[in-house]
Design an enzyme around this catalytic site. Structure first.
Site, PDB file in Angstrom:
ATOM      1  N   CYS A 111      -3.427  -0.937  -9.821  1.00  0.00           N
ATOM      2  CA  CYS A 111      -3.579   0.408  -9.246  1.00  0.00           C
ATOM      3  C   CYS A 111      -4.669   1.184  -9.995  1.00  0.00           C
ATOM      4  O   CYS A 111      -4.635   1.291 -11.218  1.00  0.00           O
ATOM      5  CB  CYS A 111      -2.261   1.160  -9.326  1.00  0.00           C
ATOM      6  SG  CYS A 111      -2.357   2.838  -8.635  1.00  0.00           S
TER       7      CYS A 111
ATOM      8  N   GLY B 126      -9.816  -8.282  -0.782  1.00  0.00           N
ATOM      9  CA  GLY B 126     -10.969  -7.403  -0.740  1.00  0.00           C
ATOM     10  C   GLY B 126     -11.897  -7.700   0.416  1.00  0.00           C
ATOM     11  O   GLY B 126     -12.383  -8.823   0.564  1.00  0.00           O
ATOM     12  N   ASP B 127     -12.118  -6.695   1.269  1.00  0.00           N
ATOM     13  CA  ASP B 127     -13.094  -6.772   2.357  1.00  0.00           C
ATOM     14  C   ASP B 127     -12.765  -7.823   3.405  1.00  0.00           C
ATOM     15  O   ASP B 127     -13.653  -8.464   3.967  1.00  0.00           O
ATOM     16  CB  ASP B 127     -14.500  -7.027   1.814  1.00  0.00           C
ATOM     17  CG  ASP B 127     -14.979  -5.916   0.885  1.00  0.00           C
ATOM     18  OD1 ASP B 127     -14.427  -4.806   0.964  1.00  0.00           O
ATOM     19  OD2 ASP B 127     -15.894  -6.170   0.075  1.00  0.00           O
TER      20      ASP B 127
ATOM     21  N   ARG C  43      -6.723  -2.861   3.500  1.00  0.00           N
ATOM     22  CA  ARG C  43      -7.219  -1.840   4.437  1.00  0.00           C
ATOM     23  C   ARG C  43      -7.605  -2.397   5.806  1.00  0.00           C
ATOM     24  O   ARG C  43      -7.623  -1.654   6.792  1.00  0.00           O
ATOM     25  CB  ARG C  43      -8.428  -1.132   3.817  1.00  0.00           C
ATOM     26  CG  ARG C  43      -8.102  -0.284   2.601  1.00  0.00           C
ATOM     27  CD  ARG C  43      -9.363   0.327   1.996  1.00  0.00           C
ATOM     28  NE  ARG C  43     -10.270  -0.697   1.491  1.00  0.00           N
ATOM     29  CZ  ARG C  43     -11.569  -0.493   1.265  1.00  0.00           C
ATOM     30  NH1 ARG C  43     -12.109   0.680   1.506  1.00  0.00           N
ATOM     31  NH2 ARG C  43     -12.327  -1.481   0.789  1.00  0.00           N
TER      32      ARG C  43
ATOM     33  N   MET D 242       0.845  -1.191   0.000  1.00  0.00           N
ATOM     34  CA  MET D 242       0.000   0.000   0.000  1.00  0.00           C
ATOM     35  C   MET D 242       0.876   1.236   0.000  1.00  0.00           C
ATOM     36  O   MET D 242       1.764   1.394   0.857  1.00  0.00           O
ATOM     37  CB  MET D 242      -0.936  -0.011   1.214  1.00  0.00           C
ATOM     38  CG  MET D 242      -2.028  -1.072   1.137  1.00  0.00           C
ATOM     39  SD  MET D 242      -3.093  -1.124   2.608  1.00  0.00           S
ATOM     40  CE  MET D 242      -2.053  -2.106   3.718  1.00  0.00           C
ATOM     41  N   ALA D 243       0.637   2.105  -0.980  1.00  0.00           N
ATOM     42  CA  ALA D 243       1.456   3.303  -1.150  1.00  0.00           C
ATOM     43  C   ALA D 243       1.399   4.182   0.091  1.00  0.00           C
ATOM     44  O   ALA D 243       0.331   4.460   0.626  1.00  0.00           O
ATOM     45  CB  ALA D 243       0.963   4.092  -2.368  1.00  0.00           C
TER      46      ALA D 243
END
Length: 392
Positions: free
Chosen positions: A123, A226-227, A250, A39-40
């Protein structure tokens, strides 16, 4: 933060995983089958160090631009650093030209001692897609193949993996072709963020797409992304889709102990209760100190402010504390703010699923002119396509 089994509590979802095998990425055996997503501006040395302290898996450095590596760009070389005890050494490589990605790979392997290279074909950021890079690149199948083939050849025995999205939008899905091209050209695993570029981070990850990819790509591991907000999400994704492992993005922001929970659930132990503020404050402090130590400057605490916000997400600390944290410029100031937070504050269970960081979308995708006209035609890109700054 407690690690005692007697302090653990059951969660509403299953607390243990069905039998799983270690994730094999070339010569790397990964247990549990968990990968920290690059993650950037996030997965730097301090953050990876913190996450590794909570669990196991592969922890991928943030995006490094191939051309910048080859030109020995100072900021890129700083971002490319690893902790002294970090193993395996994993990086994500961004590039749009087979020559530069190959040359960058040679340096990473021969001079920098990396153990794993992940390639960024997902991205969704406008400045990347408008040049034909990131999530736009898989549209051009032959060009995608050329980049992957050149990188795999340059890497030699070091495993290369690729990460991509479902496609530009629902009308231009590329993930099955991208996975098969990667498999044919010798990558050791493929990872799908099960959203389109157009979605950005809106809606929900489409697990049916991960299942379709797992059925389509059969000789190498398929990873789902994802999620995954809680440990049981990973178990459920693997059971539902047949994928071989998961990529955590995330869900671990402000919650590096998610990797501890993942170890527990994959090894059949109950997941521990959410931490109290008394548990979280020492983690915030350690993260900040690691960052200042790595950068050798307290100015880096400006970039730490986003992490501080993520750590407090869901806790009822009040707006005053949040404002003060968003103005911190020194470790002493950080200690003062943290000292004023009630250590008994609890994190509500529902707060564990509050998204951190990106939440935008859907949004139309900006592409080079005529990009979608011929998926097997040449990929015409300007010089700016190679000029994307490492780390985002």
């Amino acid at each position: 933060m407690s690690t005692n089994a007697e302090d653990a509590v059951a969660v509403e979802a299953p607390i243990s995983a069905p039998a799983h095998k270690p994730l094999n990425i070339g010569p790397l055996e990964v247990w549990p089958p968990v990968v920290l997503a690059p993650m950037a501006g996030v997965t730097d040395v301090p953050f990876r160090t913190l996450c590794r302290g909570f669990g196991a898996g592969i922890y991928v450095n943030q995006m490094l631009t191939a051309r910048a590596i080859c030109e020995r760009h100072a900021r890129t070389l700083k971002l490319a650093e690893f902790a002294a005890d970090e193993s395996p050494r994993s990086v994500q490589l961004y590039g749009v030209d087979p020559y530069w990605t190959a040359e960058a790979t040679k340096w990473l392997v021969n001079e920098h001692g990396v153990d794993h290279i992940d390639m960024n074909f997902g991205c969704p950021v406008k400045k990347v897609t408008k040049c034909g890079g990131g999530g736009a690149l898989p549209v051009k199948r032959n060009h995608l193949r050329a980049i992957i083939a050149a990188t795999v050849k340059a890497a030699g025995d070091i495993p290369v993996t690729i990460k991509f999205r479902m496609g530009v939008d629902d009308d231009n899905l590329t993930y099955l072709d991208a996975g098969k091209i990667g498999e044919e050209e010798g990558v050791k695993a493929v990872a799908l963020h099960a959203r389109t570029v157009e979605q950005l981070y809106s809606g929900y990850a489409d697990r049916s797409a991960i299942a379709a990819l797992a059925e389509h790509v059969t000789t190498i591991p398929v990873l789902g992304n994802g999620d995954i907000w809680e440990a049981h999400d990973a178990v459920e994704m693997m059971a539902e889709t047949g994928c071989d492992g998961v990529v955590i993005g995330r869900g671990c922001l402000g919650r590096p102990w998610l990797f501890r929970d993942l170890v527990d659930i994959f090894e059949g132990r109950p997941v521990q209760p959410p931490p109290t503020m008394a548990d979280v404050v020492p983690v915030i402090r350690r993260h900040a100190h690691l960052l200042v130590e790595w950068t050798e400057s307290e100015l880096s605490l400006r970039s730490f402010r986003k992490h501080a916000v993520w750590y407090l997400t869901g806790f009822p600390v009040g707006p005053k504390i949040r404002r003060r944290l968003n103005m911190v410029t020194s470790l002493d100031e950080l200690d003062d703010v943290l000292g004023d937070i009630d250590p008994s504050l609890q994190l509500p269970l529902e707060a564990m699923r509050i998204p951190r960081s990106h939440t935008g979308g859907p949004k139309p995708v900006t592409l080079p002119e005529g990009w979608l006209d011929d998926p097997y035609g040449p990929a015409v890109m300007g010089k700016e396509a190679e000029a994307i700054v490492s780390g985002g």
